[in-house]
Each structure stands twice: as C-alpha cells, then as structure tokens.
Design an enzyme around this catalytic site. Structure first.
Site, short mmCIF file in Angstrom:
data_model
loop_
_atom_site.label_atom_id
_atom_site.label_comp_id
_atom_site.label_asym_id
_atom_site.label_seq_id
_atom_site.Cartn_x
_atom_site.Cartn_y
_atom_site.Cartn_z
N ALA A 191 0.73 -1.25 0.07
CA ALA A 191 -0.06 0.08 -0.12
C ALA A 191 0.86 1.16 -0.10
CB ALA A 191 -1.03 0.15 1.22
N ASP A 219 -6.93 -1.11 6.91
CA ASP A 219 -7.44 -2.39 7.32
C ASP A 219 -6.27 -3.46 6.95
OD1 ASP A 219 -9.14 -4.59 7.94
OD2 ASP A 219 -9.86 -4.83 6.15
#
Length: 316
Positions: A145, A162
């Site tokens: 990410a 998350d």
C-alpha cells in the site's frame, strides 16, 4: 500423550500474550496455506463459524466480523459529506470493500493488498463477500500500500487502513508510522478527506500495546483525531480504531442516523448513531493513558503486538 493429541486436533489455540492463550473448539480445518508473506488458514470453529487466521492471529470470524467491519468503515464514510472515491490499504478478505460498497455515494473503491494469495483465497472461500468481489466499482491492486500510494497521483475522499496488526516480521508495521502518515498518506487525501485505521487491541490492559501509540502518532499528523473502540467477541478483547482528518469530525447521533438512512443499503447489524457516540467515549483508564502517551510510531521505535510474522523468517 494420546489425550493431548486428541485435544490438539479439536481445538484452535492462539497465543494472545506470553501468559495468555485463547482456545476454541474446531469442527474442522478447511484450508491451510502459506504465501510469500504470511501463513493462511481457514478454520470452521464451533463458537464463531468460519474464521480466517493469518500468521497465527485470528483476522475475522463469520459470526462477529460485522462488528469490526461496520466500525471500521461507516463512521469515516458517514462523517464525509459525499464520499465517492475510497482507497483500502489491505482488506484482502473483501469484507471492508463489502461494507464500503453499501454506500450509494461511492463510485470507486481501490483495494490494495500485498498478498494475492490471501485475496484469491478469500474470493474463493468467503461467500459473504462474493458480491463485493464482483462489483464493478471495486478495483483490486496487488501491491504494498505504501508503494502504491507513493506512485499514484490521484486523491481519495476516504482512505481506510485495514491492515494486519503490526507484528514483528509481519508485512505491515511500516504502514503505521508517522513518516508514512505524513509524507505518503496525507497528500493522497482530497480536501475534507478522512483517514481511518484499525488500531489494535484497546482493552483496559491491552491498549498500551499499539492503540495509544497509533492515536498519538495520528494526533501529530492530523488536526482532528477520534479514537473509538468496540468489543469483538472472537478477538477476546475490545478493539480500537482511529479516525483522522483536517476537517472537524463532529457528527451528532441524529445526523449520523439520517445519513445511514440516506446512504447505506440494507440494515446495519451493529452500528448506529448512539452506538458510535458510545464507542467514541473511552473508559477513564484508557482516556488517561491516551492523554499521557508521548511515544510516536516510527520505523526506529515501532511497537508490536505480541506474536511474530513469517516475513524474512529464518526458522528452519
């Protein structure tokens, strides 16, 4: 010995802390595997139904994952005036995307998970998320990410963290650091954008592991920061989330409920305005230590919850 082996084949045991273990009865082991990043298991348990376990840590259970995922997703999306474009860091299991896609304002969801095997595994095995994986608004990207956000030019209304808990040797801990929040994540939020992250255990004793430190770190990066928590039975603890923005986060319970009715398809099982109002009032003990917390989460002084990942693992 016979007795022990019989017990072992019928129970799943997770070491929560050095002197604390949490066991539940199993119907069966449905699948186990290992990716380049983590060990993966899908178990059918008696108390919680199917559970997904990564690196020996229960990630979500069929019976109560709605508490975790509604708490993670809906407060940030409901506080935003018109969330259209959402980025999920992690979330490979698909439940976070499922909850986001219930919002009628949402036009595009980018789910960025580092582990393709977890994504494929969940796509095949978690029936509750089948619809989300085939929703045309969902775009799945396999990447770290941090690397993904660094290379992108576009911005998002909401970014949702998350990620797995920060455990030593696991793939995620650098995505909880001040340098990441400040240098990579914040510039990817549109004006009025909101960031929310899961922030580890938030119980009376467990909140000092990482929750207070993640909260304090975000407080140094964003102007408005709201920590909140909820009890998740399968986690054997209260769990924490932190929401952060440069715009005020002050929706009252009534407006919260109005927005739920206007924007969310179907019925929430856990979260409404009153529930969120109560979730964001932490107990006296936790409030006191959050107010006193001075540690920042940096790569040099990372905090970990108990456990160990298998990333770059040298065990034979």
């Amino acid at each position: 010995m016979g007795d022990m082996s019989k017990r072992n084949c019928c129970w799943y045991e997770e070491e929560i802390e050095q002197n604390l273990r949490w066991c539940f009865a199993l119907n069966s082991i449905l699948h186990t595997g290992s990716s380049q990043y983590q060990d993966i298991a899908l178990l059918d348990t008696k108390p919680f139904g199917k559970v997904l376990v990564l690196d020996g840590k229960l990630q979500s259970a069929e019976m109560d994952e709605f508490i975790y995922h509604e708490s993670l997703v809906h407060p940030a999306l409901l506080h935003h005036p018109n969330p259209k474009n959402v980025f999920i860091m992690g979330g490979g299991e698909g439940s976070t995307a499922r909850e986001i896609l219930r919002h009628c304002t949402v036009e595009m969801v980018t789910m960025c998970d580092i582990d393709e095997e977890v994504v494929d595994f969940c796509k095949s095995h978690l029936l509750a998320n089948k619809g989300a994986f085939f929703d045309p608004r969902l775009h799945v990207v396999i990447n770290d990410a941090r690397a993904e956000l660094e290379k992108r030019e576009d911005q998002f209304d909401v970014i949702v963290g998350d990620l797995a808990d920060p455990i030593e040797g696991g793939p995620c801990y650098k995505l909880y650091t001040k340098s990441f929040y400040e240098g990579t994540l914040k510039p990817r939020l549109k004006e009025g954008g909101i960031f929310v992250t899961q922030a580890g255990p938030a119980g009376i004793f467990s909140h000092t592991q990482v929750f207070s430190c993640i909260y304090n770190t975000l407080r140094h990066v964003f102007r408005y920061v709201v920590p909140y928590s909820a009890h998740v039975p399968s986690y054997a603890d209260t769990w924490g989330w932190v929401m952060a923005s440069e715009s005020p986060l002050d929706l009252d319970a009534e407006k919260f409920d109005v927005r739920i009715r206007q924007r969310i398809e179907g019925e929430n099982r856990y979260l409404d305005g009153k529930t969120f109002a109560s979730a964001s009032i932490l107990s006296k003990a936790v409030r006191k230590s959050l107010a006193k917390e001075t540690q920042l989460y940096t790569e040099g002084s990372a905090k970990f919850i108990y456990g160990h990942g298998n990333c770059n693992d040298t065990r034979a």
